[in-house]
Design a protein around this motif. Structure first.
Motif, PDB file in Angstrom:
ATOM      1  N   ALA A  42       0.814  -1.220   0.000  1.00  0.00           N
ATOM      2  CA  ALA A  42       0.000   0.000   0.000  1.00  0.00           C
ATOM      3  C   ALA A  42       0.846   1.269   0.000  1.00  0.00           C
ATOM      4  CB  ALA A  42      -0.937   0.006   1.208  1.00  0.00           C
ATOM      5  N   LEU A  43       2.169   1.108  -0.002  1.00  0.00           N
ATOM      6  CA  LEU A  43       3.070   2.264  -0.028  1.00  0.00           C
ATOM      7  C   LEU A  43       3.810   2.344  -1.359  1.00  0.00           C
ATOM      8  CD1 LEU A  43       4.724   1.946   3.502  1.00  0.00           C
ATOM      9  CD2 LEU A  43       2.953   3.588   2.820  1.00  0.00           C
ATOM     10  N   ARG A  47       8.197   7.351   4.066  1.00  0.00           N
ATOM     11  CA  ARG A  47       6.897   6.685   4.044  1.00  0.00           C
ATOM     12  C   ARG A  47       6.477   6.427   5.481  1.00  0.00           C
ATOM     13  NH1 ARG A  47       7.544   8.743   0.109  1.00  0.00           N
ATOM     14  NH2 ARG A  47       7.700   7.938  -2.029  1.00  0.00           N
ATOM     15  N   GLY A  48       5.185   6.328   5.717  1.00  0.00           N
ATOM     16  CA  GLY A  48       4.708   6.164   7.086  1.00  0.00           C
ATOM     17  C   GLY A  48       3.587   5.157   7.216  1.00  0.00           C
ATOM     18  N   MET A  49       3.538   4.527   8.390  1.00  0.00           N
ATOM     19  CA  MET A  49       2.435   3.659   8.785  1.00  0.00           C
ATOM     20  C   MET A  49       2.026   4.074  10.190  1.00  0.00           C
ATOM     21  SD  MET A  49       3.705  -0.111   7.536  1.00  0.00           S
ATOM     22  CE  MET A  49       3.438  -0.674   5.847  1.00  0.00           C
ATOM     23  N   ILE A  50       0.725   4.111  10.445  1.00  0.00           N
ATOM     24  CA  ILE A  50       0.232   4.610  11.728  1.00  0.00           C
ATOM     25  C   ILE A  50      -0.742   3.618  12.332  1.00  0.00           C
ATOM     26  CG2 ILE A  50      -0.776   6.592  12.920  1.00  0.00           C
ATOM     27  CD1 ILE A  50      -0.444   8.205  10.301  1.00  0.00           C
ATOM     28  N   CYS A  51      -0.531   3.280  13.623  1.00  0.00           N
ATOM     29  CA  CYS A  51      -1.459   2.395  14.325  1.00  0.00           C
ATOM     30  C   CYS A  51      -1.468   2.777  15.802  1.00  0.00           C
ATOM     31  CB  CYS A  51      -1.052   0.935  14.154  1.00  0.00           C
ATOM     32  SG  CYS A  51      -2.308  -0.243  14.685  1.00  0.00           S
ATOM     33  N   GLY A  52      -2.641   3.110  16.317  1.00  0.00           N
ATOM     34  CA  GLY A  52      -2.745   3.520  17.713  1.00  0.00           C
ATOM     35  C   GLY A  52      -4.141   3.949  18.059  1.00  0.00           C
ATOM     36  N   LYS A  98      -4.653   1.868  -3.945  1.00  0.00           N
ATOM     37  CA  LYS A  98      -4.088   3.147  -4.386  1.00  0.00           C
ATOM     38  C   LYS A  98      -2.880   3.493  -3.511  1.00  0.00           C
ATOM     39  CE  LYS A  98      -5.307   7.921  -5.534  1.00  0.00           C
ATOM     40  NZ  LYS A  98      -6.307   8.998  -5.392  1.00  0.00           N
ATOM     41  N   PRO A  99      -1.733   2.868  -3.757  1.00  0.00           N
ATOM     42  CA  PRO A  99      -0.548   3.106  -2.933  1.00  0.00           C
ATOM     43  C   PRO A  99      -0.147   4.582  -2.915  1.00  0.00           C
ATOM     44  CG  PRO A  99      -0.226   1.183  -4.339  1.00  0.00           C
ATOM     45  CD  PRO A  99      -1.490   1.859  -4.803  1.00  0.00           C
ATOM     46  N   ALA A 100       0.330   5.023  -1.757  1.00  0.00           N
ATOM     47  CA  ALA A 100       0.789   6.414  -1.616  1.00  0.00           C
ATOM     48  C   ALA A 100       1.859   6.459  -0.526  1.00  0.00           C
ATOM     49  CB  ALA A 100      -0.387   7.345  -1.311  1.00  0.00           C
ATOM     50  N   GLU A 101       2.007   7.633   0.139  1.00  0.00           N
ATOM     51  CA  GLU A 101       3.154   7.827   1.043  1.00  0.00           C
ATOM     52  C   GLU A 101       2.933   7.342   2.481  1.00  0.00           C
ATOM     53  OE1 GLU A 101       3.456   9.724  -2.382  1.00  0.00           O
ATOM     54  OE2 GLU A 101       2.405  11.013  -0.984  1.00  0.00           O
TER      55      GLU A 101
END
Length: 274
Positions: A121-122, A233-238, A262-265
């Motif tokens: 996804a990135l 690039r970033g991933m967020i979980c919380g 739709k891969p993005a940043e």
């Protein structure tokens, strides 16, 4: 004892009223970190496939009916077992029961994993940030142990923010496991950086991760430049608030949210445990 032998040993304990169309897996190990956090490992169904970072619906039979919640799979896609990291909610419909499991008990799992915290996804980049609070570290526990992560990125930065120091231990255990692993240690090398912070105790790194991004201390501490959509690039979980605030900070820096189609940043996981 190998996994198949453990499974046979515990098979007689499995409840008889398992719903159709779900996996019934055997708990292999349980580790309690604090009064609020624990992890467990269970058998992996033959043929069960998932991408590192995805979550599954896991559950227990409570009375005559199954109760499920979404849980990120904390083990990497190559692991022969499945690992999960959970909070303990005393009146939680599932977790009030799940926190009491022991080796030999049966955990249910629906057959289709899903989720947005996957490398696909990135868009390609050089530095991958994994922003987590609490048990939001779970999908990243999978990704930091997956060699593909290090094939795609030159640098991986895992941030983990909790209220108290004791709640950070799972993250430190992951780092130690990687350092001592026969092939991961070589694959990871010095590409992985771990940035633990707490909000309610004195510690070397203090504060909400959103504040540390906003005031630039995160980047100063790590010795890296501020967020740049060309390379980062970033991933967020919380928590819900953390997701919202971190998303705004990444967008302010010029990064765009992506998805499987739709891969993005950067990407966000919006599935919660309760």
């Amino acid at each position: 004892m190998n996994v198949s032998a453990k499974t046979e040993e515990f098979a007689a304990k499995a409840p008889a009223n398992i719903p159709d169309g779900v996996y019934a897996e055997t708990v292999l190990a349980v580790e309690h970190y604090t009064d609020h956090l624990f992890r467990f490992r269970m058998t992996r169904p033959a043929g069960f496939r998932f991408r590192s970072g995805e979550f599954a619906m896991i559950g227990l039979m409570v009375g005559e009916k199954p109760i499920y919640r979404a849980y990120s799979i904390a083990s990497p896609a190559w692991d022969e077992e499945l690992e999960f990291f959970s909070i303990k909610v005393q009146d939680g419909p599932l977790t009030q029961h799940l926190q009491k499991i022991k080796p030999g008990d049966t955990v249910l799992m629906r057959k289709k994993p899903t989720g947005t915290l996957v490398l696909d996804a990135l868009t390609p980049g050089k530095r991958l940030y994994m922003f987590s609070t609490g048990t939001g570290i779970a999908p990243f526990a999978s990704l930091i142990r997956d060699p593909e992560t290090y094939e795609k990125f030159d640098e991986v930065i895992l941030t983990h923010t909790c209220r108290e120091i004791a709640e950070l231990k799972y993250g430190f255990d992951l780092m130690e496991e990687i350092r001592n692993h026969e092939f991961l240690a070589e694959v990871v090398g010095d590409k992985l950086k771990h940035y633990p912070t707490v909000t309610r105790e004195d510690y070397a790194f203090q504060g909400r991760i959103t504040d540390l991004i906003a005031n630039g201390k995160l980047f100063t501490d790590l010795g890296v430049p501020p967020l740049d959509p060309a390379v980062d690039r970033g991933m967020i979980c919380g928590s819900t608030a953390m997701l919202k605030d971190t998303k705004e900070l990444l967008e302010k820096a010029g990064l765009t949210e992506g998805a499987n189609n739709k891969p993005a940043e950067f990407v966000i996981e919006r599935a919660f445990v309760g």
